[in-house]
Design an enzyme around this catalytic site. Structure first.
Site, PDB file in Angstrom:
ATOM      1  N   HIS A 103      -8.046   9.682  -1.506  1.00  0.00           N
ATOM      2  CA  HIS A 103      -7.018   9.437  -0.541  1.00  0.00           C
ATOM      3  C   HIS A 103      -7.826  10.128   0.583  1.00  0.00           C
ATOM      4  O   HIS A 103      -7.898   9.487   1.837  1.00  0.00           O
ATOM      5  CB  HIS A 103      -5.818  10.071  -0.659  1.00  0.00           C
ATOM      6  N   TYR A 110       2.555  10.064  -0.169  1.00  0.00           N
ATOM      7  CA  TYR A 110       3.733   9.424   0.729  1.00  0.00           C
ATOM      8  C   TYR A 110       5.103   9.786   0.097  1.00  0.00           C
ATOM      9  O   TYR A 110       6.208   9.718   0.573  1.00  0.00           O
ATOM     10  CB  TYR A 110       3.859   7.889   1.111  1.00  0.00           C
ATOM     11  N   ASP A 114       0.874  -1.311  -0.108  1.00  0.00           N
ATOM     12  CA  ASP A 114       0.060   0.189   0.154  1.00  0.00           C
ATOM     13  C   ASP A 114       0.907   1.147  -0.003  1.00  0.00           C
ATOM     14  O   ASP A 114       1.680   1.671   0.713  1.00  0.00           O
ATOM     15  CB  ASP A 114      -0.981   0.017   1.054  1.00  0.00           C
ATOM     16  N   LYS A 129      -2.745   5.940  -4.149  1.00  0.00           N
ATOM     17  CA  LYS A 129      -3.986   6.935  -3.872  1.00  0.00           C
ATOM     18  C   LYS A 129      -3.868   8.144  -4.404  1.00  0.00           C
ATOM     19  O   LYS A 129      -2.817   8.624  -4.615  1.00  0.00           O
ATOM     20  CB  LYS A 129      -4.268   7.048  -2.239  1.00  0.00           C
TER      21      LYS A 129
END
Ligand code: A2P
Length: 282
Positions: free
Chosen positions: A110, A52, A47, A77
């Site tokens: 997200h 990120y 994931d 996401k």
């Protein structure tokens, strides 16, 4: 479920491995080695997210690994500023290129746009969802879903979509069982994924967790993850430490009894990340 590779069916006929490997807060410089360690330890579900900043490094791990792409379930996401129809389509292409792959197994919005900061929050979420449906029909993404959506956000999609979301990924750990959202998703045939299943590391100071860890001869992390799996929730533990990555996969040789499940269900206010979909400024 007997191993981390066992799968839970999704409403579109695909399936998702019952434990995933989380990479939130994993720096790009460490993400390739962490994901390689996870694949080595048996995880088949990774994931990540555009936000990120480690999609490229995650993609690099998939490229280097001996595990074939088809055996790996990869989630990313859409980041908040990319919400909208055209912007979603191009953001997905950028993720595919960073991840060095030609499909994503699960693509999530997200965070929802919400009423506190956006008068047009419902419309905005729907425009994005329309792009998600296009990406799904085009085969660029094999399943589509939501993250951090509460029932009213999901209901807006439900009433206006062609394709129902298959997943909602929410913060889920002892102290934050999110019963209302979980029940709503179940009624919509959506699978729940749990981010920060270890309460971002803050669960380790809770005395009840220590007592249960001693009772079962397991670590606190393993107790948290087992609790999620027994609830049918897909936990996404994050670690950059190979021994912890392995330990977090070893949760199928014991089970929590009903009274301990209730005890964990009843823990209040521990480990919350502080992130609230109703009050997210971006
Ligand atoms: P690290 O990455 O340095 O190994 P969450 O998944 O709830 O966000 O929690 C992630 C945090 O928990 C990270 O700080 C991670 O540290 C730590 N962590 C992950 N697995 C374990 C474990 N088995 N024991 C102790 N800490 C862990």
């Amino acid at each position: 479920m007997n191993t981390i590779q066992d799968r839970i069916p999704l409403s579109n006929g695909t399936s998702i491995p019952c434990v995933g490997f989380g990479t939130w807060k994993t720096p790009a410089a460490e993400a390739t080695s962490a994901v390689l360690a996870a694949l080595e330890a048996g995880y088949r579900h990774i994931d990540t997210a555009t936000a990120y900043g480690n999609e490229q490094a995650v993609g690099e791990a998939l490229r280097q690994s001996k595990v074939s792409r088809e055996d790996i379930f990869l989630t990313t996401k859409l980041w908040n500023p990319d919400q909208g129809y055209e912007t979603t389509l191009s953001a997905c292409d950028k993720s595919l290129s960073a991840l060095q792959t030609d499909y994503i197994d699960l693509y999530l919005i997200h965070w929802p746009h919400d009423r506190k900061y956006f008068d047009d929050w419902q419309q905005k979420n729907l425009e994005t969802w329309r792009a998600f449906e296009e990406l799904y029909k085009a085969g660029k993404v094999r399943a589509i879903g939501l993250s951090n959506f509460r029932p009213r956000h999901i209901e807006n999609i439900r009433q206006n979509c062609d394709i129902m979301p298959m997943v909602d990924q929410i913060e889920f750990h002892p102290g934050m069982p999110q019963e209302e959202t979980v029940a709503f998703c179940r009624a919509c045939d959506m699978v729940i994924e749990g981010w920060s299943p270890l309460g971002s590391g803050r669960i380790f100071d809770v005395p009840e967790m220590q007592t249960l860890a001693e009772k079962y001869g397991k670590s606190i992390a393993q107790i948290c993850l087992r609790w999620a799996v027994q609830h049918g929730v897909v936990p996404l533990p994050k670690s950059v430490t190979p021994s912890r990555i392995r330990q977090n996969a070893e949760i199928f040789d014991f089970s929590l009894d009903a009274s301990d499940m209730s005890l964990l269900d009843g823990l209040t206010a521990c480990g919350w990340s502080g992130l609230d979909p109703d009050d997210l400024v971006y």
